[in-house]
Scaffold this active site. Structure first.
Site, short mmCIF file in Angstrom:
data_model
loop_
_atom_site.label_atom_id
_atom_site.label_comp_id
_atom_site.label_asym_id
_atom_site.label_seq_id
_atom_site.Cartn_x
_atom_site.Cartn_y
_atom_site.Cartn_z
CG ASP A 1 97.93 19.35 -32.24
OD1 ASP A 1 98.70 18.63 -31.57
OD2 ASP A 1 97.88 20.59 -32.12
CE LYS B 1 89.75 29.37 -35.95
NZ LYS B 1 88.35 29.60 -36.26
CE1 TYR C 1 86.01 28.77 -33.25
CE2 TYR C 1 84.51 29.73 -31.65
CZ TYR C 1 84.95 29.59 -32.95
OH TYR C 1 84.33 30.27 -33.95
C1 F6R Z 1 97.54 25.73 -31.44
C2 F6R Z 1 97.85 27.10 -31.80
C3 F6R Z 1 98.44 28.05 -30.84
C4 F6R Z 1 97.73 28.14 -29.49
C5 F6R Z 1 98.46 29.14 -28.57
C6 F6R Z 1 97.87 29.16 -27.16
O1 F6R Z 1 97.71 24.86 -32.52
O2 F6R Z 1 97.62 27.47 -32.89
O3 F6R Z 1 98.51 29.33 -31.43
O4 F6R Z 1 96.40 28.50 -29.66
O5 F6R Z 1 99.81 28.81 -28.46
O6 F6R Z 1 97.87 27.87 -26.69
P1 F6R Z 1 97.50 27.48 -25.17
O7 F6R Z 1 96.12 27.97 -24.91
O8 F6R Z 1 97.60 25.99 -25.19
O9 F6R Z 1 98.51 28.13 -24.29
MG MG Z 2 98.09 22.61 -31.91
MG MG Z 3 98.04 22.44 -35.78
#
Ligand code: F6R
Ligand code: MG
Ligand code: MG
Length: 379
Positions: free
Chosen positions: A13, A233, A230
């Site tokens: 990603d 995922k 972390y």
């Molecule tokens: C990333 C994902 C999303 C993010 C969520 C918060 O692939 O699965 O669920 O974890 O949108 O993202 P941030 O911390 O970047 O605002």
């Molecule tokens: Mg992502």
């Molecule tokens: Mg992804």
């Protein structure tokens, strides 16, 4: 061809348009351009660039074996170039999975996920590529167990003499970096006793015991462990060979008719149901999910991907079968939404959120710190 072919999927990603939804098409085109160069230079034999949700998946064939620095380097450079574009367009989380500036010849530990298998190409070689978003490698353990260990799923385990010989299952302890190979059918129940703990164990590889070679391989690079914290995922891929002594294509697909809850949804911290869908429908559309799974299929043709494109089409232009596209999967999708909605009803309570050690986000240490003076012993 007598030389063994290697099929590699390297995925990352490196940024997407509108939050964590979908890589920009120009990033995918950049990867195609880079892999076309790699093909011209003889690093790879063939390739197909696709995606699931916000992850770019590079499917490649070559004769260089697993973990080859040129192949990994090519994928790394493609992701670096895609990142440059992502940064220029101010895509969200540009370069997210590229964790180092000093690439050392292998993507392992550097952020991207990889699954690779080397084998002698059979006279006809049907292959399936599963790709998941917003989940973790252990999400494949349940369906792979059903496919390779459960005769009520794969009738071939009972009625196909070669499949009946069973399979060797390499299991990884992703927390302690250990591995063990166990054999089915003899050790099926012990295998399941490990795999049931999806926080620690995941299937890495499954091999035929009738001499056909590798049957399935999963990317198990636990990103969170790699980075020491972390960072997202893994959104794992799984490469499978099928038919003629291995599970049939239909036997591979059958377990996905069941609604399965997996970890990794929203902020890598929630449990949601696996939603089988086409590549085109893999944008997360509900609470950053639900966790998507796609399955595309190619035949191999002397090391090249053979899809349903015209016979005279250009190299690198392929059209796989997209197995989760059709209406037969509609009710599974609708069940997945129902199950995911049910989990959402729990808000920030378990089991909708993961156990504390598995949460990608948590505010608990700060909360507990603030409460230090107010916390009292129970009477
Ligand atoms: C990333 C994902 C999303 C993010 C969520 C918060 O692939 O699965 O669920 O974890 O949108 O993202 P941030 O911390 O970047 O605002
Ligand atoms: Mg992502
Ligand atoms: Mg992804």
């Amino acid at each position: 061809m007598s030389e063994k072919i290697t099929v590699s999927v390297i995925k990352a990603d490196v940024g997407s348009v509108v939050g964590h939804s979908r890589p920009h098409p120009s990033m995918m085109d950049k990867c195609r351009e880079m892999l076309t160069d790699g093909q011209k230079q003889g690093i790879i034999e063939d390739f197909y660039v696709t995606r699931v949700g916000d992850d770019i998946n590079l499917l490649m064939t070559h004769y260089k074996g697993e973990n080859h620095k040129d192949v990994h380097g090519l994928a790394w450079n493609a992701f670096m170039e895609a990142t440059k574009l992502a940064k220029k367009m101010k895509m969200y989380a540009a370069g997210q999975d590229l964790l180092t500036d000093a690439f050392s010849g292998n993507v392992k530990g550097a952020g991207p996920g990889s699954a690779e298998m080397e084998f002698a190409e059979r006279a006809s070689e049907p292959m399936l590529f599963f790709m998941a978003d917003k989940t973790e490698p252990a999400a494949y353990s349940l369906p792979l167990s059903r496919i390779f260990l459960d005769p009520f799923t794969t009738t071939g385990l009972v009625i196909d003499a070669r499949a009946k010989k069973g399979f060797d299952v390499e299991i990884h302890d992703v927390k302690d970096s250990k591995k063990v190979v166990m054999s089915s059918p003899e050790e099926t129940l012990s295998i399941l006793s490990l795999l049931g703990d999806t926080t620690r164990y995941a299937i890495k590889r499954i091999t035929s015991r009738s001499g056909i070679g590798p049957a399935a391989v999963v990317s198990t690079d636990k990103l969170n462990m790699t980075a020491g914290k972390y960072v997202g995922k893994d959104d794992p891929v799984c490469i499978c060979r099928s038919q003629s002594g291995l599970p049939a294509v239909g036997e591979f697909l059958q377990p996905f008719m069941n609604t399965m809850l997996v970890a990794g949804w929203m902020r890598g911290s929630h449990v949601g149901a696996l939603y089988p869908c086409s590549v085109d429908n893999s944008d997360p559309t509900y609470f950053d999910g639900p966790p998507r799974i796609c399955c595309i299929g190619f035949q191999l043709n002397d090391g090249r991907f053979q899809g349903i494109e015209p016979m005279d089409s250009k190299p690198g232009i392929h059209q796989p079968i997209d197995f989760f596209e059709g209406q037969v999967w509609d009710h599974v999708r609708s069940n997945a939404v129902k199950a995911s909605k049910m989990m959402r009803g729990h808000g920030p309570f378990m089991p909708a959120i993961l156990s504390p050690e598995e949460m990608e986000y948590t505010s608990r240490p700060e909360v507990l710190k603030e409460l230090t003076k107010r916390l009292e012993k129970l009477d």
